[in-house]
Design an enzyme around this catalytic site. Structure first.
Site, mmCIF file in Angstrom:
data_model
loop_
_atom_site.group_PDB
_atom_site.id
_atom_site.type_symbol
_atom_site.label_atom_id
_atom_site.label_comp_id
_atom_site.label_asym_id
_atom_site.label_seq_id
_atom_site.Cartn_x
_atom_site.Cartn_y
_atom_site.Cartn_z
ATOM 1 N N LEU A 40 0.840 -1.215 0.000
ATOM 2 C CA LEU A 40 0.000 0.000 0.000
ATOM 3 C C LEU A 40 0.865 1.250 0.000
ATOM 4 N N ASP A 64 5.709 -6.196 2.393
ATOM 5 C CA ASP A 64 6.711 -5.796 1.408
ATOM 6 C C ASP A 64 7.220 -7.033 0.661
ATOM 7 N N ALA A 87 3.710 -6.295 -8.297
ATOM 8 C CA ALA A 87 4.142 -5.154 -7.476
ATOM 9 C C ALA A 87 5.377 -4.498 -8.076
ATOM 10 N N THR A 136 7.200 -5.227 -18.859
ATOM 11 C CA THR A 136 6.786 -4.118 -19.711
ATOM 12 C C THR A 136 7.545 -4.088 -21.031
ATOM 13 N N ASP A 137 6.916 -3.516 -22.054
ATOM 14 C CA ASP A 137 7.601 -3.340 -23.340
ATOM 15 C C ASP A 137 8.753 -2.345 -23.229
ATOM 16 N N GLU A 138 8.759 -1.554 -22.137
ATOM 17 C CA GLU A 138 9.806 -0.527 -22.002
ATOM 18 C C GLU A 138 11.202 -1.133 -21.868
ATOM 19 N N TYR A 161 13.364 3.352 -14.406
ATOM 20 C CA TYR A 161 12.253 2.401 -14.257
ATOM 21 C C TYR A 161 12.454 1.192 -15.163
ATOM 22 N N SER A 164 15.250 -1.079 -14.222
ATOM 23 C CA SER A 164 14.956 -1.957 -13.067
ATOM 24 C C SER A 164 14.060 -3.115 -13.495
ATOM 25 N N LYS A 165 13.133 -2.867 -14.428
ATOM 26 C CA LYS A 165 12.269 -3.955 -14.910
ATOM 27 C C LYS A 165 13.093 -4.941 -15.757
ATOM 28 N N ASN A 190 1.338 -0.147 -22.945
ATOM 29 C CA ASN A 190 0.601 0.756 -22.037
ATOM 30 C C ASN A 190 -0.839 0.299 -21.820
ATOM 31 N N ARG A 225 2.615 5.451 -28.189
ATOM 32 C CA ARG A 225 2.406 4.336 -27.270
ATOM 33 C C ARG A 225 1.337 3.419 -27.861
ATOM 34 N N ARG A 292 10.308 14.850 -21.236
ATOM 35 C CA ARG A 292 10.837 13.899 -20.243
ATOM 36 C C ARG A 292 12.266 13.534 -20.679
HETATM 37 P P1 NAD Z 1 0.814 0.596 -9.853
HETATM 38 O O1 NAD Z 1 1.872 1.588 -9.527
HETATM 39 O O2 NAD Z 1 -0.565 1.071 -10.119
HETATM 40 O O3 NAD Z 1 0.701 -0.471 -8.660
HETATM 41 C C1 NAD Z 1 1.811 -1.021 -8.025
HETATM 42 C C2 NAD Z 1 1.342 -1.740 -6.767
HETATM 43 O O4 NAD Z 1 2.491 -2.351 -6.160
HETATM 44 C C3 NAD Z 1 0.711 -0.817 -5.709
HETATM 45 O O5 NAD Z 1 -0.466 -1.408 -5.204
HETATM 46 C C4 NAD Z 1 1.780 -0.719 -4.645
HETATM 47 O O6 NAD Z 1 1.248 -0.485 -3.335
HETATM 48 C C5 NAD Z 1 2.456 -2.080 -4.762
HETATM 49 N N1 NAD Z 1 3.839 -2.084 -4.247
HETATM 50 C C6 NAD Z 1 4.821 -1.191 -4.533
HETATM 51 N N2 NAD Z 1 5.939 -1.528 -3.857
HETATM 52 C C7 NAD Z 1 5.668 -2.662 -3.164
HETATM 53 C C8 NAD Z 1 6.427 -3.499 -2.302
HETATM 54 N N3 NAD Z 1 7.716 -3.225 -1.995
HETATM 55 N N4 NAD Z 1 5.836 -4.598 -1.788
HETATM 56 C C9 NAD Z 1 4.526 -4.885 -2.057
HETATM 57 N N5 NAD Z 1 3.758 -4.111 -2.847
HETATM 58 C C10 NAD Z 1 4.324 -3.013 -3.398
HETATM 59 O O7 NAD Z 1 1.383 -0.247 -11.066
HETATM 60 P P2 NAD Z 1 0.601 -0.885 -12.314
HETATM 61 O O8 NAD Z 1 0.475 0.144 -13.371
HETATM 62 O O9 NAD Z 1 -0.582 -1.588 -11.823
HETATM 63 O O10 NAD Z 1 1.681 -1.941 -12.817
HETATM 64 C C11 NAD Z 1 1.679 -3.277 -12.311
HETATM 65 C C12 NAD Z 1 2.811 -4.054 -12.973
HETATM 66 O O11 NAD Z 1 2.619 -4.065 -14.390
HETATM 67 C C13 NAD Z 1 4.191 -3.428 -12.742
HETATM 68 O O12 NAD Z 1 5.102 -4.481 -12.560
HETATM 69 C C14 NAD Z 1 4.470 -2.673 -14.039
HETATM 70 O O13 NAD Z 1 5.850 -2.608 -14.274
HETATM 71 C C15 NAD Z 1 3.768 -3.559 -15.055
HETATM 72 N N6 NAD Z 1 3.277 -2.902 -16.281
HETATM 73 C C16 NAD Z 1 2.500 -1.792 -16.186
HETATM 74 C C17 NAD Z 1 1.969 -1.235 -17.365
HETATM 75 C C18 NAD Z 1 1.072 -0.024 -17.328
HETATM 76 O O14 NAD Z 1 0.705 0.478 -18.397
HETATM 77 N N7 NAD Z 1 0.653 0.471 -16.182
HETATM 78 C C19 NAD Z 1 2.266 -1.830 -18.611
HETATM 79 C C20 NAD Z 1 3.087 -2.960 -18.638
HETATM 80 C C21 NAD Z 1 3.565 -3.504 -17.463
HETATM 81 O O1 DAU Z 2 4.737 0.810 -21.882
HETATM 82 C C1 DAU Z 2 4.373 0.287 -20.639
HETATM 83 C C2 DAU Z 2 4.585 1.320 -19.560
HETATM 84 O O2 DAU Z 2 3.543 2.286 -19.709
HETATM 85 C C3 DAU Z 2 4.582 0.744 -18.157
HETATM 86 O O3 DAU Z 2 5.674 -0.130 -18.015
HETATM 87 C C4 DAU Z 2 4.670 1.851 -17.098
HETATM 88 O O4 DAU Z 2 4.549 1.304 -15.803
HETATM 89 C C5 DAU Z 2 3.526 2.826 -17.342
HETATM 90 O O5 DAU Z 2 3.625 3.906 -16.432
HETATM 91 C C6 DAU Z 2 3.558 3.341 -18.770
HETATM 92 O O6 DAU Z 2 4.722 4.161 -18.991
HETATM 93 P P1 DAU Z 2 4.662 5.492 -19.878
HETATM 94 O O7 DAU Z 2 5.811 6.344 -19.509
HETATM 95 O O8 DAU Z 2 4.471 5.187 -21.307
HETATM 96 O O9 DAU Z 2 3.257 6.093 -19.326
HETATM 97 P P2 DAU Z 2 2.838 7.585 -18.930
HETATM 98 O O10 DAU Z 2 1.360 7.552 -18.727
HETATM 99 O O11 DAU Z 2 3.689 8.169 -17.869
HETATM 100 O O12 DAU Z 2 3.135 8.383 -20.280
HETATM 101 C C7 DAU Z 2 2.552 8.014 -21.521
HETATM 102 C C8 DAU Z 2 3.104 8.962 -22.582
HETATM 103 O O13 DAU Z 2 2.551 10.287 -22.335
HETATM 104 C C9 DAU Z 2 4.608 9.121 -22.546
HETATM 105 O O14 DAU Z 2 5.085 9.298 -23.865
HETATM 106 C C10 DAU Z 2 4.836 10.418 -21.751
HETATM 107 C C11 DAU Z 2 3.614 11.235 -22.086
HETATM 108 N N1 DAU Z 2 3.111 12.145 -21.015
HETATM 109 C C12 DAU Z 2 2.879 11.611 -19.795
HETATM 110 C C13 DAU Z 2 2.400 12.389 -18.766
HETATM 111 C C14 DAU Z 2 2.175 11.815 -17.390
HETATM 112 C C15 DAU Z 2 2.820 13.470 -21.303
HETATM 113 O O15 DAU Z 2 3.012 13.941 -22.445
HETATM 114 N N2 DAU Z 2 2.332 14.238 -20.288
HETATM 115 C C16 DAU Z 2 2.115 13.762 -19.030
HETATM 116 O O16 DAU Z 2 1.683 14.555 -18.139
#
Ligand code: NAD
Ligand code: DAU
Length: 355
Positions: A40, A64, A87, A136-138, A161, A164-165, A190, A225, A292
């Site tokens: 949390l 954790d 997580a 992630t694709d990143e 980020y 680390s992934k 995304n 994206r 960024r």
């Molecule tokens: P998020 O930030 O919304 O959620 C992360 C969750 O992990 C939170 O509930 C947080 O409390 C928990 N957490 C953080 N540190 C922790 C710890 N040390 N121990 C236990 N719990 C912990 O993230 P999300 O967007 O739901 O992403 C989930 C997974 O999917 C991540 O691994 C992310 O890299 C991956 N991913 C996300 C996207 C995206 O578009 N959001 C796309 C591809 C992959």
């Molecule tokens: O591709 C998968 C990834 O997508 C996940 O691994 C990450 O956890 C998730 O956060 C997401 O990463 P992005 O960096 O692509 O998402 P974000 O929403 O931060 O940004 C999407 C795009 O929009 C990126 O090109 C940056 C841009 N952006 C983002 C924000 C927050 C803006 O132009 N303005 C903004 O305020």
């Protein structure tokens, strides 16, 4: 034959994708027990899980992923036969201003989960075991104008980020190669949909349009994206868990590329209509801001392996998905108010106390 888990440990199940996954998975697998281990952090919110919190097959543990003894206790005590690791610290911008927690949570956390999983799997307490790493694709870095990321694309992470992934993914690979651990690794593009924290592009734009605040677009807004509905991602993960080939990586994507500026225009126009505002009003809030650092130009996933080997395809059209998502945010403004004010912490205290 498909693997049918009896008790799964989901890490990060209170976050955006983890909570959508639990809500989907528990409805689709009513006999499977689900333990949600989540620290949390600012991104975790138990209000995402009100639909399952009273289900006797669901248990929440605040903790954790770096706490090895806690993880070991859950794995053995609950006879976990699948661990799904969601997580993470997930926001690229935060990793630029504070990378250390990303290495701790994403790299060290994964290593601890892998090590505890290895011991648990080797103990023979459960008949079969699978470890699934949600990535992630990143990790592949950035594409030019053309081409797609395949599972063979070399890792070339550009942000703290994604580095680390990528590090975590390599550890997963190492546990498969070195110990023969039954691992699976997904890499998704995304996501968008309900419960998306309003620091990310789509929910941030919705939130700021509603409040008539500036809409910050990084750089020239032409970064691309590939957007996938979180429900389709949840189904993809379930599919990989049950039918994926061990040791394998699976790319998951929506075949749905958008330049950021076009997404922002779309969200502005849809909201203007829904709110009865003058056409074009919200576009006037767009503000181009400093880019960024290290901003990846384009992501695009080749999800051919998911389609050809496992028969998975996205079910949402973007038109439907974005419309439903905007409606969800309009209907759940209290959720947004809570997560932006930290009010959801009180909900936790009331529901669970300090344990
Ligand atoms: P998020 O930030 O919304 O959620 C992360 C969750 O992990 C939170 O509930 C947080 O409390 C928990 N957490 C953080 N540190 C922790 C710890 N040390 N121990 C236990 N719990 C912990 O993230 P999300 O967007 O739901 O992403 C989930 C997974 O999917 C991540 O691994 C992310 O890299 C991956 N991913 C996300 C996207 C995206 O578009 N959001 C796309 C591809 C992959
Ligand atoms: O591709 C998968 C990834 O997508 C996940 O691994 C990450 O956890 C998730 O956060 C997401 O990463 P992005 O960096 O692509 O998402 P974000 O929403 O931060 O940004 C999407 C795009 O929009 C990126 O090109 C940056 C841009 N952006 C983002 C924000 C927050 C803006 O132009 N303005 C903004 O305020």
């Amino acid at each position: 034959m498909a693997f049918q888990p009896k008790a799964v440990l989901v890490t990060g199940g209170a976050g955006f994708i983890g909570s959508n996954f639990i809500n989907h998975f528990m409805a689709a697998n009513p006999d499977c027990r689900v333990v949600n281990l989540d620290l949390l952090t600012y991104a975790g919110n138990l209000k995402n899980l009100t639909g399952v919190e009273k289900n006797p097959n669901y248990r929440f543990v605040k903790g954790d992923v770096c706490d090895g003894p806690l993880v070991a206790g859950i794995l053995a005590g609950e006879r976990i036969d699948a661990l799904l690791h969601f997580a993470a610290e997930s926001h690229v911008d935060r990793s630029i201003t504070g990378p250390e927690i990303f290495v701790r949570t994403n790299v060290l956390g994964t290593q601890i989960l892998l090590e505890e999983s290895r011991r648990h799997w080797q103990s023979g307490l459960v008949a079969g075991f699978r470890y699934l790493q949600v990535s992630t694709d990143e990790v592949y870095g950035s594409l030019g104008e053309t081409g797609f990321f395949t599972e063979e694309t070399p890792l070339a992470a550009n942000s703290p980020y994604s580095a680390s992934k990528a590090g975590a993914d390599l550890l997963v690979r190492a546990y498969f190669e070195t110990f023969g651990m039954p691992t699976l690794n997904t890499r998704c593009s995304n996501n968008y949909g309900p419960y998306h924290f309003p620091e990310k592009l789509i929910p941030l734009m919705i939130h700021n349009i509603l409040a008539k605040r500036p809409l910050p677009v990084y750089g020239d807004g032409r970064n691309v994206r590939d957007w996938l509905h979180v429900k389709d991602h949840s189904i993809a993960i379930e599919t990989v868990l049950k039918t994926g080939r061990l040791g394998r990586v699976y790319n998951i994507g929506g075949n749905n590329e958008w330049q950021n500026i076009d997404i922002v225009h779309l969200v502005c126009d849809l909201l203007d209509k829904k709110l009865g505002r003058t056409a074009g009003e919200s576009r006037g809030l767009i503000t181009f801001v400093k880019d960024r650092p290290g901003h990846d130009r384009r992501y695009a996933i080749d999800a051919g392996r998911m389609r050809n080997e496992l028969g998975w395809e996205p079910s949402y059209t973007f038109e439907r998905g974005i419309d439903e998502t905007i409606d969800w945010y309009l209907a759940n403004q209290q959720w947004v108010a809570d997560v932006t004010s930290g009010g959801y912490r009180e909900y936790y205290e009331k529901q669970y106390g300090d344990r």
